[in-house]
Design an enzyme around this catalytic site. Structure first.
Site, mmCIF file in Angstrom:
data_model
loop_
_atom_site.group_PDB
_atom_site.id
_atom_site.type_symbol
_atom_site.label_atom_id
_atom_site.label_comp_id
_atom_site.label_asym_id
_atom_site.label_seq_id
_atom_site.Cartn_x
_atom_site.Cartn_y
_atom_site.Cartn_z
ATOM 1 N N THR A 187 -6.859 3.710 5.791
ATOM 2 C CA THR A 187 -7.105 2.489 5.022
ATOM 3 C C THR A 187 -6.521 1.274 5.741
ATOM 4 O O THR A 187 -7.228 0.301 6.022
ATOM 5 C CB THR A 187 -6.479 2.626 3.620
ATOM 6 O OG1 THR A 187 -7.017 3.803 3.021
ATOM 7 C CG2 THR A 187 -6.809 1.429 2.750
ATOM 8 N N VAL A 188 -5.236 1.333 6.075
ATOM 9 C CA VAL A 188 -4.581 0.158 6.681
ATOM 10 C C VAL A 188 -5.036 -0.031 8.127
ATOM 11 O O VAL A 188 -5.426 -1.131 8.535
ATOM 12 C CB VAL A 188 -3.040 0.300 6.611
ATOM 13 C CG1 VAL A 188 -2.354 -0.844 7.345
ATOM 14 C CG2 VAL A 188 -2.581 0.371 5.156
ATOM 15 N N ALA B 175 -4.464 6.127 17.941
ATOM 16 C CA ALA B 175 -4.213 7.562 17.720
ATOM 17 C C ALA B 175 -4.768 7.950 16.359
ATOM 18 O O ALA B 175 -4.442 7.316 15.349
ATOM 19 C CB ALA B 175 -2.713 7.849 17.771
ATOM 20 N N ARG C 294 -6.057 11.606 13.978
ATOM 21 C CA ARG C 294 -6.018 13.071 13.962
ATOM 22 C C ARG C 294 -7.363 13.631 14.405
ATOM 23 O O ARG C 294 -7.443 14.533 15.206
ATOM 24 C CB ARG C 294 -5.688 13.530 12.534
ATOM 25 C CG ARG C 294 -4.681 14.647 12.534
ATOM 26 C CD ARG C 294 -4.362 15.097 11.128
ATOM 27 N NE ARG C 294 -3.208 14.408 10.589
ATOM 28 C CZ ARG C 294 -3.031 14.118 9.320
ATOM 29 N NH1 ARG C 294 -3.952 14.396 8.434
ATOM 30 N NH2 ARG C 294 -1.953 13.529 8.911
ATOM 31 N N GLU D 47 5.249 -7.579 6.768
ATOM 32 C CA GLU D 47 4.722 -8.376 5.650
ATOM 33 C C GLU D 47 3.859 -7.533 4.713
ATOM 34 O O GLU D 47 3.875 -7.705 3.500
ATOM 35 C CB GLU D 47 3.899 -9.555 6.198
ATOM 36 C CG GLU D 47 3.424 -10.525 5.157
ATOM 37 C CD GLU D 47 4.560 -11.234 4.441
ATOM 38 O OE1 GLU D 47 5.221 -12.071 5.056
ATOM 39 O OE2 GLU D 47 4.794 -10.944 3.254
ATOM 40 N N VAL E 112 5.098 -5.336 1.216
ATOM 41 C CA VAL E 112 5.370 -5.818 -0.144
ATOM 42 C C VAL E 112 4.215 -6.680 -0.626
ATOM 43 O O VAL E 112 3.933 -7.730 -0.042
ATOM 44 C CB VAL E 112 6.684 -6.641 -0.202
ATOM 45 C CG1 VAL E 112 6.997 -7.041 -1.639
ATOM 46 C CG2 VAL E 112 7.852 -5.870 0.401
ATOM 47 N N GLU F 249 -3.231 7.659 -6.710
ATOM 48 C CA GLU F 249 -3.394 8.898 -5.960
ATOM 49 C C GLU F 249 -3.605 10.059 -6.935
ATOM 50 O O GLU F 249 -3.311 9.946 -8.124
ATOM 51 C CB GLU F 249 -2.113 9.204 -5.167
ATOM 52 C CG GLU F 249 -1.595 8.071 -4.325
ATOM 53 C CD GLU F 249 -2.322 7.967 -2.998
ATOM 54 O OE1 GLU F 249 -2.930 8.955 -2.575
ATOM 55 O OE2 GLU F 249 -2.286 6.870 -2.409
ATOM 56 N N LYS G 88 9.706 -1.611 -2.660
ATOM 57 C CA LYS G 88 9.401 -3.023 -2.375
ATOM 58 C C LYS G 88 10.533 -3.923 -2.854
ATOM 59 O O LYS G 88 10.900 -4.901 -2.183
ATOM 60 C CB LYS G 88 8.083 -3.409 -3.063
ATOM 61 C CG LYS G 88 6.879 -2.651 -2.509
ATOM 62 C CD LYS G 88 5.669 -2.806 -3.405
ATOM 63 C CE LYS G 88 4.481 -2.015 -2.912
ATOM 64 N NZ LYS G 88 3.395 -1.892 -3.891
ATOM 65 N N GLY H 155 -5.378 -2.622 -0.934
ATOM 66 C CA GLY H 155 -6.689 -2.792 -0.324
ATOM 67 C C GLY H 155 -6.598 -2.831 1.190
ATOM 68 O O GLY H 155 -5.590 -3.264 1.762
HETATM 69 N N1 HSE Z 1 0.107 2.103 -4.421
HETATM 70 C C1 HSE Z 1 0.406 0.722 -4.184
HETATM 71 C C2 HSE Z 1 0.156 -0.075 -5.452
HETATM 72 C C3 HSE Z 1 -0.424 0.206 -3.049
HETATM 73 O O1 HSE Z 1 -0.462 0.445 -6.392
HETATM 74 O O2 HSE Z 1 0.574 -1.226 -5.549
HETATM 75 C C4 HSE Z 1 0.138 -0.943 -2.299
HETATM 76 O O3 HSE Z 1 1.476 -0.833 -2.002
#
Ligand code: HSE
Length: 457
Positions: A34-35, A64, A66, A150, A153, A211, A226, A323
């Site tokens: 994702t990131v 890199a 998997r 950055e 948080v 999740e 955070k 996101g």
């Molecule tokens: N799981 C985190 C949230 C994603 O719901 O805020 C971003 O840190």
């Protein structure tokens, strides 16, 4: 009235070359999920615009992953692909490593190896920094490299930059925020659509916010990671995740959301870092906040952070809390900072946690129970009860003052009324004494529900 000046058309001559002259910043990317995927996409889409701001191109030189087969069609031909992240962190041609594999074990090892190899690091991994930040920053300081975070948080909100740079003149009194999007989505669904916690959680999972194992989010741990980062930047204290009082939202019932609404409040999972006369309090708790407070209007998976400081006063920052591209926005801003500051001496760069290392010092920490506040109490009564006649005496015995008392019935249990209390600010030990006495009364059913009321003023 408008006048026609018959102005001649302006001739605009460009005096600044739009092609940066410095060599590109060479980035190694660990992970293309994702990131990492979002970062790759935004860097490619906005390459020229970012180069125009940074003064050089920012190029992903090595990635890199998997499963190389899965991404081979996605990355450009000139990007080196490997399934071994250790090759990336040791590659001599790279300036900076973006850690986007997550977790705190291999990620820690790779980040420390990157630093040892003299590479700058960018990460959005709040768990890694909350748990191992002291070790990582110390290693980075010794090597004279940057570690930028950055995206760790409230991803899209530049809150670390605001605390470290924008508010650098200020003595910060408190930071309070909705810093977990998943729990804010769940609480918003409970309030707006009347869902119970389990149904709202399922909806969050269906939409991809939560999740399959939602514990990190719903139990407040993600927000606590955070908050530890925010607190260090705000107060110049070492990272102290272990000092955060953490409560999640599993125990928030739909009727509490409903009752709070009737009393003029919203329930939010707040992360609060607060300086008090006795020390610093770090807490993540579901709390009632007045409906007319701006934080009460933060809906869905959005995040917002309020900072109260002596010169700027109250400032507030709002944006998406999760996101791919929202996180990429922060990661790339960090890469641009690396690009701008990599050639200047380490001591002239912005400190990792806002304060110079020599000025960072532990301060007294106070337990959440020692922070005075107002409280919301829900007392369930037996079917047919008209009220709780002993209440005035019990309040007097415990030395607790009220600001509001209501006798309400919930639609699910119309014959069994509920007493709702809002107390004046006071210490929690008096409230605990009051609750113990209330729970002994014959007319009371079950445990008294307790939540803080945070007025944030
Ligand atoms: N799981 C985190 C949230 C994603 O719901 O805020 C971003 O840190």
């Amino acid at each position: 009235m408008c006048q026609n000046h018959n102005a001649s058309p302006l001739t605009i001559q460009s005096t600044v070359a739009s092609v940066p002259t410095q060599r590109p910043l060479r980035v190694g990317l660990l992970g293309l999920g994702t990131v990492g995927g979002g970062t790759y996409r935004v860097l490619r889409r906005n390459a020229q615009l970012i180069a125009d701001r940074a003064g050089r191109r920012i190029e992903i030189s090595m990635v890199a992953v998997r499963d190389m087969e899965r991404v081979v069609a996605v990355v450009d031909d000139d990007v080196m692909l490997t399934d071994d992240p250790f090759q990336v962190v040791q590659h001599p041609d790279l300036d900076v490593i973006v850690e986007s594999i997550g977790g705190t074990t291999i990620a820690r090892e790779l980040v420390l190896l990157s630093i040892a190899a003299g590479k700058h690091v960018v990460t959005a991994n709040k768990a890694l920094l909350a748990l191992h930040g002291t070790e990582i920053f110390s290693a980075a300081r010794a090597q004279g490299v940057m570690v930028a975070y950055e995206g760790a948080v409230a991803v899209s909100i530049p809150i670390i930059k605001a605390l470290r740079e924008g508010l650098t003149a200020n003595r910060i009194n408190w930071v309070a925020g909705i810093i977990n999007g998943t729990t804010n989505f769940i609480l918003s669904e409970m309030k707006s659509n009347g869902l119970d916690f389990d149904t709202a959680l399922q909806e969050a999972q269906r939409k991809g916010y939560a999740e399959q194992d939602p514990a990190f989010d719903v139990d407040g741990i993600d927000a606590a990671h955070k908050l530890a980062l925010l607190a260090s930047n705000a107060f110049g204290i070492p990272l102290q995740f272990g000092c955060v009082h953490v409560e999640g939202i599993r125990a928030v019932e739909q009727r509490d959301v409903e009752f709070a609404k009737r009393l003029g409040f919203a329930i939010k999972l707040l992360g609060i870092a607060q300086r008090t006369a006795d020390g610093i309090s770090l807490r993540v708790q579901p709390a009632l906040i007045p409906s007319d407070n701006l934080l009460a209007h933060v809906q869905g998976s959005m995040n917002a952070v309020m900072v109260h400081s002596d010169a700027a006063g109250l400032t507030m920052y709002y944006g998406a809390g999760a996101g791919a591209e929202q996180t990429a926005s922060a990661v790339i801003a960090d890469l641009v900072d690396v690009s701008r500051f990599m050639d200047i001496a380490h001591q002239h760069r912005v400190p990792y946690l806002a304060f110079q290392e020599s000025a960072m010092a532990p301060q007294a920490m106070i337990a959440s129970a020692d922070v005075c506040s107002s409280y919301y109490l829900r007392i369930d009564l037996r079917s047919g009860a008209q009220g709780l006649p002993e209440l005035d005496q019990l309040l007097c015995n415990a030395g607790v003052q009220l600001v509001q008392k209501e006798l309400l019935a919930h639609q699910d249990t119309p014959d069994a009324p509920t007493v709702l209390l809002l107390t004046a600010p006071g210490p929690q030990d008096k409230i605990d004494e009051l609750i113990a006495a209330i729970e002994l009364q014959a007319g009371v059913v079950g445990a008294v529900k307790l939540m803080r009321v945070e007025y944030l003023n």
